[in-house]
Design a protein around this motif. Structure first.
Motif, PDB file in Angstrom:
ATOM      1  N   LYS A   1       4.721 -26.554  29.303  1.00 18.12           N
ATOM      2  CA  LYS A   1       3.542 -27.273  29.769  1.00 18.12           C
ATOM      3  C   LYS A   1       2.313 -26.459  29.411  1.00 18.12           C
ATOM      4  CE  LYS A   1       3.444 -29.922  33.301  1.00 18.12           C
ATOM      5  NZ  LYS A   1       3.339 -30.421  34.691  1.00 18.12           N
ATOM      6  N   ILE A   2       1.459 -27.040  28.581  1.00 18.04           N
ATOM      7  CA  ILE A   2       0.237 -26.348  28.168  1.00 18.04           C
ATOM      8  C   ILE A   2      -0.737 -26.354  29.338  1.00 18.04           C
ATOM      9  CG2 ILE A   2      -1.701 -26.294  26.568  1.00 18.04           C
ATOM     10  CD1 ILE A   2      -0.026 -27.857  24.595  1.00 18.04           C
TER      11      ILE A   2
ATOM     12  N   LEU B   1      -3.791 -34.317  21.120  1.00 15.17           N
ATOM     13  CA  LEU B   1      -2.389 -34.030  21.439  1.00 15.17           C
ATOM     14  C   LEU B   1      -1.458 -34.977  20.689  1.00 15.17           C
ATOM     15  CD1 LEU B   1      -2.782 -33.447  25.295  1.00 15.17           C
ATOM     16  CD2 LEU B   1      -2.445 -31.694  23.536  1.00 15.17           C
TER      17      LEU B   1
ATOM     18  N   HIS C   1       7.832 -26.786  19.162  1.00 13.98           N
ATOM     19  CA  HIS C   1       8.643 -27.636  18.292  1.00 13.98           C
ATOM     20  C   HIS C   1       9.577 -26.824  17.399  1.00 13.98           C
ATOM     21  CE1 HIS C   1       5.761 -31.277  18.877  1.00 13.98           C
ATOM     22  NE2 HIS C   1       6.579 -31.075  19.890  1.00 13.98           N
TER      23      HIS C   1
ATOM     24  N   THR D   1      10.184 -29.631  24.023  1.00 12.15           N
ATOM     25  CA  THR D   1       9.137 -30.648  24.096  1.00 12.15           C
ATOM     26  C   THR D   1       7.900 -30.043  24.760  1.00 12.15           C
ATOM     27  OG1 THR D   1       9.920 -31.486  26.210  1.00 12.15           O
ATOM     28  CG2 THR D   1      10.818 -32.535  24.233  1.00 12.15           C
ATOM     29  N   VAL D   2       6.766 -30.726  24.613  1.00 15.51           N
ATOM     30  CA  VAL D   2       5.501 -30.206  25.125  1.00 15.51           C
ATOM     31  C   VAL D   2       4.815 -31.239  26.015  1.00 15.51           C
ATOM     32  CG1 VAL D   2       3.372 -29.012  24.505  1.00 15.51           C
ATOM     33  CG2 VAL D   2       5.240 -29.124  22.863  1.00 15.51           C
TER      34      VAL D   2
ATOM     35  N   GLY E   1       1.052 -31.810  27.768  1.00 13.42           N
ATOM     36  CA  GLY E   1      -0.321 -31.357  27.928  1.00 13.42           C
ATOM     37  C   GLY E   1      -0.789 -31.743  29.316  1.00 13.42           C
TER      38      GLY E   1
ATOM     39  N   ARG F   1      -0.999 -34.086  17.031  1.00 13.16           N
ATOM     40  CA  ARG F   1      -0.196 -32.893  16.790  1.00 13.16           C
ATOM     41  C   ARG F   1       1.226 -33.013  17.312  1.00 13.16           C
ATOM     42  NH1 ARG F   1      -5.166 -32.439  16.592  1.00 13.16           N
ATOM     43  NH2 ARG F   1      -6.167 -31.017  15.125  1.00 13.16           N
TER      44      ARG F   1
ATOM     45  N   CYS G   1       2.401 -33.686  20.374  1.00 18.61           N
ATOM     46  CA  CYS G   1       2.711 -33.367  21.770  1.00 18.61           C
ATOM     47  C   CYS G   1       3.322 -34.621  22.412  1.00 18.61           C
ATOM     48  CB  CYS G   1       1.423 -32.959  22.489  1.00 18.61           C
ATOM     49  SG  CYS G   1       1.608 -32.640  24.249  1.00 18.61           S
ATOM     50  N   GLU G   2       4.448 -34.465  23.079  1.00 21.74           N
ATOM     51  CA  GLU G   2       5.202 -35.619  23.550  1.00 21.74           C
ATOM     52  C   GLU G   2       4.597 -36.295  24.784  1.00 21.74           C
ATOM     53  OE1 GLU G   2       6.650 -32.828  22.556  1.00 21.74           O
ATOM     54  OE2 GLU G   2       8.107 -33.412  21.018  1.00 21.74           O
TER      55      GLU G   2
ATOM     56  N   CYS H   1      11.201 -27.411  27.951  1.00 23.02           N
ATOM     57  CA  CYS H   1       9.847 -27.929  27.822  1.00 23.02           C
ATOM     58  C   CYS H   1       8.784 -26.874  28.144  1.00 23.02           C
ATOM     59  CB  CYS H   1       9.750 -29.109  28.802  1.00 23.02           C
ATOM     60  SG  CYS H   1       8.125 -29.715  29.121  1.00 23.02           S
TER      61      CYS H   1
ATOM     62  N   ILE I   1       1.998 -25.999  20.523  1.00 18.42           N
ATOM     63  CA  ILE I   1       2.785 -27.181  20.142  1.00 18.42           C
ATOM     64  C   ILE I   1       3.732 -26.835  18.991  1.00 18.42           C
ATOM     65  CG2 ILE I   1       2.676 -29.524  19.175  1.00 18.42           C
ATOM     66  CD1 ILE I   1      -0.003 -29.853  20.691  1.00 18.42           C
TER      67      ILE I   1
END
Ligand code: C2E
Ligand code: CA
Ligand code: CA
Ligand code: CA
Length: 279
Positions: A200-201, A247, A227, A232-233, A235, A250, A252-253, A198, A223
């Motif tokens: 984290k943004i 998010l 992917h 996974t992402v 935010g 786009r 983002c999970e 994963c 993102i």
């Protein structure tokens, strides 16, 4: 000459001042803070964006200082890192987060994940993998329910050593996340080599993404990159519905931020879970 010398020394003393003194003061207080029970973990909900439901939380340290009140980790973590105290403190946080998560799972009947921050010094300790295994064994938490958040700088210090450590953790079933992604001096090639789950943004990119086209472009790119690599992402620092929509659109999970909740004391997080209907 003596007189001037003393004057200069006193001047220097005042100059070396506030910052250094605060540091020393915090460091002295931090020694023994664990034993005195002054450290506490808060829990910030992590939300599945599509389903809009809580799927876990991030554990965040707070120091209940007898005189200063609640001290932010922004102030004391750098001090703890510099004097090495972050190792026992981080180890405590790991065990405490696992113990508390098992309690959250039992009372809610939900299979939640707890994310724990790991500092570079802690991660590079020779026995780090053992201390993670011990925390899981002692508390009985399922490894898949523990996620470790590592910064790019922790991963890039000694990439061969990091790779071995990450593989051992990944084999154990623990989830691995890169925190504050995009703020470090990252070489993207490590994303391919490391068994990471994963990204984290960083909240610094999320804050202005509705108004700043560059931030929007960066978030978009992160993102897509994640992917493409089957990561996974998350935010972080989501404060508005607009940021959440961006998010969501786009793909983002997950998200976390004040829009949903602040970091909460354990009992307050339990209340949030009680108000979350079972899946
Ligand atoms: P981080 O890991 O990037 O944690 C996210 C920070 O963003 C937290 O600050 C959180 O309270 C804050 N935050 C969450 N939602 C929002 C939002 O919507 N807007 C804004 N502006 N901020 C938001 P916090 O709790 O003060 O922690 C600061 C940093 O201290 C963490 O940044 C992490 O680097 C460090 N830290 C905290 N707990 C630990 C720990 O147990 N171990 C280690 N090594 N570091 C920790
Ligand atoms: Ca984090
Ligand atoms: Ca972060
Ligand atoms: Ca940060």
């Amino acid at each position: 000459a003596k007189q001037a010398g003393r004057g200069a020394y006193q001047f220097f003393n005042e100059e070396m001042n506030a910052a250094a003194h605060e540091r020393l003061h915090l460091e002295n207080g931090l020694r023994g803070a664990l034993e005195r029970g002054e450290l506490e973990l808060y829990y910030q909900p992590k939300v599945d964006i599509k389903q809009r439901r809580v799927v876990g939380c991030e554990a965040l340290l707070r120091w209940n200082h007898p005189k200063l009140g609640i001290v932010s980790p922004v102030r004391f973590i750098p001090v703890a890192e510099e004097c090495g105290l972050i190792v026992p403190i981080g180890d405590w946080a790991l065990r405490e987060a696992c113990r508390q998560m098992l309690e959250f799972q039992r009372s809610s009947g939900q299979n939640l994940v707890v994310a724990v921050n790991v500092s570079a010094l802690q991660f590079t300790q020779r026995n780090f993998v053992d201390s993670v295994r011990q925390a899981l064994d002692e508390t009985g938490l399922t490894p898949q329910c523990l996620e470790l958040e590592l910064t790019e700088s922790a991963l890039m210090k000694d990439t061969d050593g990091a790779l071995d450590t990450l593989k051992a953790l990944s084999d154990m079933g623990v989830r691995l996340a890169v925190d504050d992604f995009g703020t470090g001096y990252s070489s993207l090639s490590y994303l391919k080599r490391f068994p990471i789950n994963c990204l984290k943004i960083d909240k610094g990119f999320v804050r202005d993404l509705e108004t700043d086209v560059d931030d929007a472009a960066i978030v978009n790119a992160v993102i897509n990159l994640a992917h493409s690599l089957r990561l996974t992402v998350v935010g972080e620092g989501v404060e508005t519905e607009g940021q959440l929509q961006f998010l969501l659109e786009r793909g983002c999970e997950e998200a976390q931020g004040f829009y949903f909740d602040q970091p909460l004391r354990a009992e307050a997080f339990q209340t949030v879970l009680r108000n979350t209907p079972p899946a």
